[in-house]
Design an enzyme around this catalytic site. Structure first.
Site, short mmCIF file in Angstrom:
data_model
loop_
_atom_site.label_atom_id
_atom_site.label_comp_id
_atom_site.label_asym_id
_atom_site.label_seq_id
_atom_site.Cartn_x
_atom_site.Cartn_y
_atom_site.Cartn_z
N GLY A 212 141.21 31.44 -70.88
CA GLY A 212 140.18 32.05 -70.03
C GLY A 212 140.63 33.40 -69.47
N LYS A 296 150.77 26.39 -57.23
CA LYS A 296 150.25 25.03 -57.05
C LYS A 296 150.79 24.45 -55.75
CE LYS A 296 148.69 25.36 -61.16
NZ LYS A 296 147.30 25.67 -61.37
C1 LIG Z 1 145.99 25.80 -65.84
S1 LIG Z 1 146.46 26.09 -67.50
C2 LIG Z 1 146.14 27.81 -67.67
C3 LIG Z 1 144.70 28.15 -67.84
C4 LIG Z 1 144.50 29.58 -68.25
N1 LIG Z 1 144.82 30.52 -67.16
C5 LIG Z 1 143.08 29.87 -68.71
O1 LIG Z 1 142.43 30.73 -68.13
O2 LIG Z 1 142.63 29.24 -69.66
C6 LIG Z 1 148.19 25.99 -67.41
C7 LIG Z 1 148.93 26.27 -68.71
O3 LIG Z 1 150.30 26.50 -68.40
C8 LIG Z 1 151.05 26.13 -69.52
N2 LIG Z 1 152.47 26.01 -69.15
C9 LIG Z 1 153.05 25.12 -68.31
N3 LIG Z 1 154.37 25.33 -68.25
C10 LIG Z 1 154.64 26.39 -69.06
C11 LIG Z 1 155.82 27.11 -69.42
N4 LIG Z 1 157.01 26.74 -68.95
N5 LIG Z 1 155.71 28.16 -70.26
C12 LIG Z 1 154.52 28.54 -70.76
N6 LIG Z 1 153.37 27.89 -70.45
C13 LIG Z 1 153.42 26.83 -69.62
C14 LIG Z 1 150.39 24.83 -69.96
O4 LIG Z 1 150.69 24.57 -71.33
C15 LIG Z 1 148.91 25.12 -69.73
O5 LIG Z 1 148.27 25.54 -70.91
#
Ligand SMILES: C[S@@+](CC[C@H](N)C(=O)[O-])C[C@H]1O[C@@H](n2cnc3c(N)ncnc32)[C@H](O)[C@@H]1O
Length: 339
Positions: A212, A296
């Site tokens: 997004g 968060k």
């Molecule tokens: C809330 S979602 C993000 C949504 C995004 N901003 C959108 O607009 O679609 C959180 C994302 O963080 C990623 N994530 C979590 N830990 C991560 C890391 N250490 N490195 C990269 N991505 C990570 C997860 O795989 C997930 O897809």
């Protein structure tokens, strides 16, 4: 002594109240709608209150409505007559201006009129008073709140009330094919912090999937590098300005100062997120570059968590803003500038 109504995201009113209590000695507070809306009496003049809020915007206060007049609900046409009379008396504050009307009711308020009916009455008074009823870009807002037993009314500017949406509930139009609701968070951050993403050239999006935020930045004409072990939405493949790295953010390496915008929306603990961003990612951002980061709120002490995260980021960034946006759920958004 001045009277106000404050609103926060659902279940976050107690934190907004705590922030305000620390800001205004001797104030009194009472809840009007559980977890969300509260009334305050502050032993200061209106301008002093507004100045203090402007200087240090509380993170969890979404909307601040002055109370210029109030009365016990009578639950009949007298309520509307009283509102109309009050507005007529306030005519001099509104003459020649574009005026928006915000009507809100507490859950369970017996106020018998719909927002549309109440607004129609007030719009007619505004027109009669030489003001222009305006939904978009108003100069002033007339805010009415019906609690379980009382009607509150006040006038202020959108800047004073912290939003030009009723209660600060920002609504964006959902688009066909929109990849995620998360896009609204980045849109709202742009408005809230007075940014224009199209002025940046190369963004790094950490925790980008499903895409997004990346899609918004691509639409604004930026080159985007998106990092996430999870897959981005296939519709984004059409952008030649997008580079995707399907990796954990701790595994990627960039040339120093490659990006002028960093956005990070990782679903991770605030302490791990800040350590990773500061140690591994920040060098890739230009000095003076902008970062938008969601934090968060995973455990029970959000104010303490935020203070710790801000302190950590302060080593390399100026914290320009910290706000819980309407589209933030169990989180807040930081607006940072790299030193
Ligand atoms: C809330 S979602 C993000 C949504 C995004 N901003 C959108 O607009 O679609 C959180 C994302 O963080 C990623 N994530 C979590 N830990 C991560 C890391 N250490 N490195 C990269 N991505 C990570 C997860 O795989 C997930 O897809």
């Amino acid at each position: 002594m001045t009277e106000w109504i404050g609103t926060a995201n659902k279940n976050y009113a107690s934190y907004a109240m705590e922030e305000l209590r620390r800001m205004f000695e001797g104030m009194s507070l009472s809840l009007l709608s559980p977890g969300e809306t509260f009334r305050m009496n502050i032993p200061l003049e209106r301008e002093e209150v507004l100045q203090a809020i402007r200087n240090d915007k509380p993170i969890f206060l979404r909307y601040l409505q002055p109370v210029d007049a109030s009365r016990e609900l009578s639950l009949d046409a007298d309520d509307l007559d009283w509102l109309g009379d009050w507005l007529r008396l306030s005519k001099s504050k509104l003459d020649g201006l574009r005026v928006g009307v915000h009507i809100r009711k507490a859950d369970g308020s017996p106020f018998p009129y719909s927002a549309a009916d109440t607004r129609a009455v007030l719009d007619a008074v505004l027109a009669e008073a030489g003001a222009e009823p305006a939904h978009k870009q108003p100069d002033r807002l007339v805010a009415v709140y019906a609690s379980k037993d009382t009607l509150y009314a006040g006038i202020g500017t959108p800047e004073e009330m912290l939003s030009d949406w009723p209660g600060g509930a920002v609504r964006f139009q959902r688009e066909d094919g929109q990849i995620s609701r998360a896009k609204f968070k980045l849109l709202e951050a742009e408005r809230e912090f007075g940014l224009d993403y199209s002025t940046f050239s190369h963004a790094l999006d950490i925790g980008a999937a499903p895409g997004g935020w990346t899609s918004l930045l691509l639409e604004r004409g930026l080159k985007v590098t998106a990092v996430d072990p999870a897959e981005l939405h296939p519709s984004l493949k059409a952008y030649r300005t997008l580079t995707v790295l399907r990796k954990n953010a701790s595994e990627v390496k960039f040339e120093p100062e490659s990006f002028d915008l960093l956005v990070c929306d990782m679903s991770w603990s605030p302490m791990q997120m800040s350590r990773l961003v500061l140690d591994d990612i920040t060098p890739a951002l230009k000095s003076g570059g902008t970062a938008i980061v969601t934090v968060k709120l995973m455990h029970r002490k959000p104010l303490q968590t935020i203070r710790e995260v801000k302190t950590r980021f302060s080593e390399h960034f100026i914290v320009e803003g910290a706000r819980q946006l309407f589209h933030n759920r169990e989180e807040i958004t930081l607006y940072l500038k790299k030193k």
